[in-house]
Design a protein around this motif. Structure first.
Motif, PDB file in Angstrom:
ATOM      1  N   PRO A  80       0.827  -1.205   0.000  1.00  0.00           N
ATOM      2  CA  PRO A  80       0.000   0.000   0.000  1.00  0.00           C
ATOM      3  C   PRO A  80       0.866   1.263   0.000  1.00  0.00           C
ATOM      4  O   PRO A  80       1.876   1.344   0.702  1.00  0.00           O
ATOM      5  N   GLY A  81       0.454   2.227  -0.809  1.00  0.00           N
ATOM      6  CA  GLY A  81       1.197   3.467  -0.944  1.00  0.00           C
ATOM      7  C   GLY A  81       2.126   3.512  -2.138  1.00  0.00           C
ATOM      8  O   GLY A  81       2.579   4.595  -2.537  1.00  0.00           O
ATOM      9  N   ASP A  82       2.443   2.362  -2.740  1.00  0.00           N
ATOM     10  CA  ASP A  82       3.312   2.357  -3.915  1.00  0.00           C
ATOM     11  C   ASP A  82       2.648   3.103  -5.078  1.00  0.00           C
ATOM     12  O   ASP A  82       1.434   2.993  -5.290  1.00  0.00           O
ATOM     13  N   GLU A  83       3.453   3.829  -5.819  1.00  0.00           N
ATOM     14  CA  GLU A  83       2.970   4.539  -7.003  1.00  0.00           C
ATOM     15  C   GLU A  83       3.168   3.646  -8.229  1.00  0.00           C
ATOM     16  O   GLU A  83       4.289   3.168  -8.486  1.00  0.00           O
ATOM     17  N   VAL A  84       2.094   3.439  -8.984  1.00  0.00           N
ATOM     18  CA  VAL A  84       2.122   2.459 -10.067  1.00  0.00           C
ATOM     19  C   VAL A  84       1.397   2.992 -11.295  1.00  0.00           C
ATOM     20  O   VAL A  84       0.672   3.998 -11.236  1.00  0.00           O
ATOM     21  N   CYS A  85       1.585   2.284 -12.402  1.00  0.00           N
ATOM     22  CA  CYS A  85       0.790   2.524 -13.607  1.00  0.00           C
ATOM     23  C   CYS A  85       0.544   1.171 -14.259  1.00  0.00           C
ATOM     24  O   CYS A  85       1.216   0.181 -13.950  1.00  0.00           O
ATOM     25  N   ARG A 114       9.322   7.770 -12.031  1.00  0.00           N
ATOM     26  CA  ARG A 114       9.438   8.907 -11.124  1.00  0.00           C
ATOM     27  C   ARG A 114       9.464  10.234 -11.869  1.00  0.00           C
ATOM     28  O   ARG A 114       9.032  11.266 -11.342  1.00  0.00           O
ATOM     29  N   SER A 115       9.979  10.223 -13.087  1.00  0.00           N
ATOM     30  CA  SER A 115      10.158  11.464 -13.843  1.00  0.00           C
ATOM     31  C   SER A 115       8.878  11.956 -14.501  1.00  0.00           C
ATOM     32  O   SER A 115       8.848  13.078 -15.024  1.00  0.00           O
ATOM     33  N   LEU A 116       7.830  11.143 -14.518  1.00  0.00           N
ATOM     34  CA  LEU A 116       6.585  11.516 -15.183  1.00  0.00           C
ATOM     35  C   LEU A 116       5.542  11.936 -14.162  1.00  0.00           C
ATOM     36  O   LEU A 116       5.464  11.382 -13.063  1.00  0.00           O
ATOM     37  N   ALA A 264      12.056   6.416 -19.484  1.00  0.00           N
ATOM     38  CA  ALA A 264      11.561   7.733 -19.072  1.00  0.00           C
ATOM     39  C   ALA A 264      12.438   8.308 -17.968  1.00  0.00           C
ATOM     40  O   ALA A 264      12.821   9.498 -18.009  1.00  0.00           O
ATOM     41  N   ASP A 265      12.793   7.499 -16.981  1.00  0.00           N
ATOM     42  CA  ASP A 265      13.594   7.996 -15.862  1.00  0.00           C
ATOM     43  C   ASP A 265      15.038   8.256 -16.261  1.00  0.00           C
ATOM     44  O   ASP A 265      15.762   8.976 -15.562  1.00  0.00           O
ATOM     45  N   ALA A 266      15.459   7.710 -17.408  1.00  0.00           N
ATOM     46  CA  ALA A 266      16.792   8.003 -17.935  1.00  0.00           C
ATOM     47  C   ALA A 266      16.786   9.231 -18.838  1.00  0.00           C
ATOM     48  O   ALA A 266      17.827   9.588 -19.401  1.00  0.00           O
ATOM     49  N   GLY A 267      15.622   9.891 -18.975  1.00  0.00           N
ATOM     50  CA  GLY A 267      15.530  11.088 -19.796  1.00  0.00           C
ATOM     51  C   GLY A 267      15.441  10.824 -21.282  1.00  0.00           C
ATOM     52  O   GLY A 267      15.624  11.742 -22.092  1.00  0.00           O
ATOM     53  N   LYS A 268      15.110   9.587 -21.671  1.00  0.00           N
ATOM     54  CA  LYS A 268      15.068   9.222 -23.083  1.00  0.00           C
ATOM     55  C   LYS A 268      13.656   9.151 -23.643  1.00  0.00           C
ATOM     56  O   LYS A 268      13.474   8.900 -24.836  1.00  0.00           O
ATOM     57  N   LEU A 269      12.661   9.334 -22.788  1.00  0.00           N
ATOM     58  CA  LEU A 269      11.274   9.177 -23.219  1.00  0.00           C
ATOM     59  C   LEU A 269      10.378  10.080 -22.388  1.00  0.00           C
ATOM     60  O   LEU A 269      10.516  10.143 -21.159  1.00  0.00           O
TER      61      LEU A 269
END
Length: 305
Positions: A80-85, A114-116, A264-269
């Motif tokens: 519980p509390g985890d951020e997911v998609c 995390r970056s989105l 995405a978190d590597a800044g590539k997407l």
């Protein structure tokens, strides 16, 4: 939001339904954002009735980003509390993501990048995995040339970025008003429509190595610009498979979604979000999606507290 019969946006209405049960190996997600995809309103119009069982009233929606509210038995992957998609397509149509809460099996659920933002993360799953599966099927190699039909669409924009990350030269079709954004993503834009073959051939005289169709109705142009031995795939034209190409239907897969999150978190997407609507305005969001020409994804945000 639910609909009790097939139809247009007018059949959508807010409805009170029981909190979903959480089976073993599943998580209950509190929805922070839900992506809108054309398939959502096509299903609502009866477009997949011959393929999928439908259980009315239907909660539409396959894309979601949110926080884990609860976990089922034997679900060590999340707490519980985890951020997911997730890309939450099931084998039948019924309990979707246009809701306050949705329960999904963990094989569909990945950590939220995390970056989105929530809205970007909700726009990633279906479009992103469709683009990724298409490019994987094309077996792209660094230095090759890829043609992306509808490079300005939700799937196309991600395909452009994935191609660039793989060291591929990307030529992308779009209306002129989208050319600046496509250049910013690393593509060489060309205008779609009459004369497309000539315009593509002017950039790639020997033809392109691969073509990804994200719009439909372009098979003849694709075949005309492929070099000998070139590969092609389509998400919109089953006829591609009859011309030595591939027809793509993406599957829910947490591992594949996590691959996109890492990029995405590597800044590539990144994910372009064009418009957001409150959940209770889902009908207006569907109308905006039907109109097309959006500068990115359309996303629903939660019901008011």
């Amino acid at each position: 939001m639910t609909y009790a019969r097939y139809g247009g946006p007018e059949v959508l209405e807010p409805t009170e339904v029981p909190t979903p049960k959480v089976p073993p190996g599943s998580v209950l997600i509190r929805v922070r954002a839900a992506g809108v995809n054309p398939v959502d309103w096509k299903i609502m119009a009866g477009g997949l009735d011959r393929l999928m069982d439908v259980h009315f009233p239907v909660i539409p929606g396959w894309d979601v980003a949110g926080t884990v509210e609860a976990v089922g038995f034997d679900t060590p992957e999340f707490s519980p509390g985890d951020e997911v998609c997730a890309y939450g397509r099931r084998d039948s149509v019924g309990g979707g993501t246009f809701a306050e809460l949705v329960a999904l099996p963990v094989h569909m659920v990945a950590p939220k990048p995390r970056s989105l933002s929530w809205e970007q993360a909700a726009g990633l799953p279906l479009a992103g995995m469709t683009a990724q599966r298409t490019l994987d099927r094309l077996r792209l190699r660094a230095g090759e040339t890829l043609l992306v039909h509808n490079g300005a669409g939700g799937v196309g924009r991600i395909a452009v970025q994935l191609g660039v990350d793989r060291g591929v030269r990307v030529i992308a079709t779009a209306s002129v008003r989208h050319h600046g954004r496509l250049r910013g993503l690393g593509a060489e834009p060309v205008e779609y429509g009459d004369g497309l073959v000539r315009r593509v051939r002017s950039l790639a005289p020997d033809g392109v190595d691969a073509a990804a169709d994200f719009v439909g109705g372009v098979l003849a142009d694709t075949l005309a610009v492929l070099r000998d031995g070139g590969r092609h795939a389509s998400i919109a034209d089953p006829g591609a498979a009859e011309q030595h190409g591939s027809y793509i239907w993406v599957r829910p897969d947490a591992r594949e979604l996590h691959r996109l999150g890492i990029l995405a978190d590597a800044g590539k997407l990144t994910v372009d979000v064009a418009r957001t609507f409150p959940m209770e305005q889902a009908a207006d969001a569907f109308r905006a999606s039907m109109e097309g020409h959006a500068d990115g994804k359309i996303v629903l945000t939660p019901f008011p507290a």
